[in-house]
Every structure is written in C-alpha cells, then in structure tokens.
Design a protein around this motif. Structure first.
Motif: not given
Length: 182
Positions: A99-104, A129-132, A157-164
């Motif tokens: 159900k969360y394919a977009k997140y994946a 997650m701790e790495t991020l 950082a922008k990409e990681v920030s978006h994901f986090v």
C-alpha cells in the motif's frame, strides 16, 4: 524542553536533531548545571519562573541520564536511540507494505546514498536511519560553524531531508493511529 516537546509532537526528525544538539550543548558546558542555568535557562526571555524551574529540571535530568548511560563524551541517550529504532521499524514496515509503494520508491531512491554514507563511516557503521540522521546532523553542524559545503553534499542533503521528512510524516500518522500497516 518546551521546544523539544513541541518538536516531538510535530516532526520527529526535527525533534531528534534538536535532541542531539542538546546533548552536544550539555557536553559543551561540561555537564555543569550551573553553567547551563546561567547561559541558557536564565537567558530565556518571556517565560515564567515555573517554566524556568521546569527547564532547569529537564536539563538536570538529561545530565543525569547522560552520566548513567555513559554518553558523557559521545553517543546518544537511550530515549534518542529509541526514536531511531522506531523510525527503522516504521521504515521497514512501510517498505514491505504494498500500500505504500510510493514511499518504498522514495526509500530506494535514497538507498544508494545510504550505502555510500555507510561505506564512508568505516568501522563506525550504524543502521540506515541513524546513518541518515548522522549525515543531516553533520550538515547542520557545518552550517552552524559557517563552513563551506560542496554542492554535491548539499544536493545529497536535500534528497535525504526530503526522504526523512516523508518518514517523519508517516511517523506522525502512525503515532496518531492513522496508518494501516500490514
């Protein structure tokens, strides 16, 4: 303390980065409550004496926890480690749930960065997650210190920030029992 509880309700990622900053701030003051009282608590304008007392007690309890948990010089309090564990668990659940394919898809987009960051960590490897969060905290510290950051690092950082940020939104939904995870 006021900021921490507000951040914890609104954005778990900001809360965690804030708490890591508080840990470092406490270390910078040598775990000395009197110095923290003088330089932080007493300089807060617009708060009542009761709030000042609560803030001082909050710092005192964090100092006590840091001593008891052996994170006086480095490392993180168990309360903060628990947040990372919860985020790791939530990430794993979201990635495996169709159900969360977009997140994946967002996770798999940032995965090469995670692999690269973990490879650079050498023997100091931690979970994904701790790495991020270590990466984002490092960027925050560089910015605070006014140090130059390469465009490549800023892009990552922008990409990681978006994901986090996306994970933090799901965390809030999960906390409010608004997620339907399998």
């Amino acid at each position: 303390m006021i900021t921490a509880s507000q951040k914890k309700r609104e954005n778990i990622a900001e809360y965690l980065l804030y708490m890591w900053q508080i840990e470092d701030l406490i270390r910078a003051f040598g775990l000395d409550l009197d110095r923290i009282q003088e330089n932080i608590v007493n300089r807060h304008d617009g708060i009542s004496e009761e709030q000042r007392k609560e803030m001082s007690e909050w710092y005192e309890s964090l100092i006590d926890m840091m001593r008891r948990e052996g994170v006086v010089e480095k490392g993180h309090l168990q309360i903060n480690k628990n947040v990372i564990i919860a985020l790791d668990d939530l990430n794993a659940s979201l990635v495996k749930d169709p159900k969360y394919a977009k997140y994946a898809a967002e996770y798999y987009k940032v995965l090469p960065l995670i692999v690269e960051l973990r490879a650079r960590a050498g023997e100091n490897k931690v979970g994904e997650m701790e790495t991020l969060f270590n990466f984002l905290y490092g960027i925050l510290m560089l910015k605070i210190q006014g140090k130059e950051i390469s465009q490549e690092t800023l892009d990552a950082a922008k990409e990681v920030s978006h994901f986090v940020g996306t994970l933090a939104q799901y965390y809030k939904k999960d906390f409010n029992n608004e997620l339907d995870l399998e």
